[in-house]
Design a protein around this motif. Structure first.
Motif, PDB file in Angstrom:
ATOM      1  N   LYS A  45     -10.910   4.929  -3.170  1.00 50.76           N
ATOM      2  CA  LYS A  45      -9.457   5.641  -2.342  1.00 50.76           C
ATOM      3  C   LYS A  45     -10.391   5.682  -1.052  1.00 50.76           C
ATOM      4  O   LYS A  45      -9.669   5.459   0.241  1.00 50.76           O
ATOM      5  CB  LYS A  45      -8.114   6.185  -2.388  1.00 50.76           C
ATOM      6  CG  LYS A  45      -7.644   6.177  -3.246  1.00 50.76           C
ATOM      7  CD  LYS A  45      -6.504   6.407  -3.416  1.00 50.76           C
ATOM      8  CE  LYS A  45      -6.371   7.818  -4.423  1.00 50.76           C
ATOM      9  NZ  LYS A  45      -5.392   8.355  -4.375  1.00 50.76           N
ATOM     10  N   GLY A  48     -11.833   2.937   0.898  1.00 53.33           N
ATOM     11  CA  GLY A  48     -11.393   1.670   1.249  1.00 53.33           C
ATOM     12  C   GLY A  48     -11.559   0.656   0.090  1.00 53.33           C
ATOM     13  O   GLY A  48     -11.123  -0.365   0.432  1.00 53.33           O
ATOM     14  N   SER A  51      -6.348  -0.022  -1.929  1.00 50.88           N
ATOM     15  CA  SER A  51      -4.991   0.785  -1.233  1.00 50.88           C
ATOM     16  C   SER A  51      -4.187   1.079  -2.379  1.00 50.88           C
ATOM     17  O   SER A  51      -4.169  -0.417  -3.424  1.00 50.88           O
ATOM     18  CB  SER A  51      -5.287  -0.283  -0.575  1.00 50.88           C
ATOM     19  OG  SER A  51      -5.234  -1.093  -0.540  1.00 50.88           O
ATOM     20  N   TYR A  76      -3.057   1.083  -7.920  1.00 52.46           N
ATOM     21  CA  TYR A  76      -3.419   0.940  -6.563  1.00 52.46           C
ATOM     22  C   TYR A  76      -4.147  -1.043  -6.930  1.00 52.46           C
ATOM     23  O   TYR A  76      -4.669  -1.006  -7.971  1.00 52.46           O
ATOM     24  CB  TYR A  76      -4.832   1.208  -6.722  1.00 52.46           C
ATOM     25  CG  TYR A  76      -4.673   3.196  -5.866  1.00 52.46           C
ATOM     26  CD1 TYR A  76      -4.388   3.357  -4.815  1.00 52.46           C
ATOM     27  CD2 TYR A  76      -3.925   3.393  -7.123  1.00 52.46           C
ATOM     28  CE1 TYR A  76      -4.065   4.242  -4.633  1.00 52.46           C
ATOM     29  CE2 TYR A  76      -3.278   5.041  -6.738  1.00 52.46           C
ATOM     30  CZ  TYR A  76      -3.386   5.637  -5.178  1.00 52.46           C
ATOM     31  OH  TYR A  76      -2.903   6.055  -4.378  1.00 52.46           O
ATOM     32  N   ASN A  79      -9.217  -3.802  -2.608  1.00 52.90           N
ATOM     33  CA  ASN A  79      -9.459  -4.604  -1.155  1.00 52.90           C
ATOM     34  C   ASN A  79     -10.275  -4.989  -0.331  1.00 52.90           C
ATOM     35  O   ASN A  79     -11.300  -4.463  -0.727  1.00 52.90           O
ATOM     36  CB  ASN A  79      -9.229  -2.713  -0.297  1.00 52.90           C
ATOM     37  CG  ASN A  79      -7.995  -2.927   0.472  1.00 52.90           C
ATOM     38  OD1 ASN A  79      -7.849  -4.373   1.022  1.00 52.90           O
ATOM     39  ND2 ASN A  79      -8.593  -1.737   2.116  1.00 52.90           N
TER      40      ASN A  79
END
Length: 95
Positions: A45, A48, A51, A76, A79
């Motif tokens: 997290k 990045g 997310s 989650y 990403n």
């Protein structure tokens, strides 16, 4: 074509729209079963790599027009796709 990811695969259509969908694991539960994975998820997290997914799941009984929403849960996603987790893990100085 083939790409990395396995159970965290993301496919992108080859047309002009380039729709993207995760067809393996669609999300990661926000409540990891082990402390080690909780630490890893928090690291992802902060970098990045993942997310929070704020989408909803809906349940329908198939007999009526009523739709009942499930209880919201913390989830989650990679990403920009689940395959990104594998891409990021492979981009490491010790590999």
């Amino acid at each position: 074509g083939f790409g990395i990811g396995g159970r965290c695969s993301t496919r992108i259509t080859r047309d002009e729209f380039q729709y993207q969908f995760d067809h393996g694991g669609q999300f990661i539960s926000g409540s990891p079963k082990t402390d080690i994975f909780r630490v890893v998820l928090n690291e992802w997290k902060s970098k990045g790599w993942v997310s929070q997914w704020k989408g909803r799941f809906m349940l329908a009984d198939g007999q009526s027009q009523q739709v009942k929403e499930e209880e919201p849960k913390e989830r989650y996603v990679g990403n920009p796709g689940m395959h990104s987790i594998c891409h990021n893990l492979l981009d490491h100085e010790n590999i």
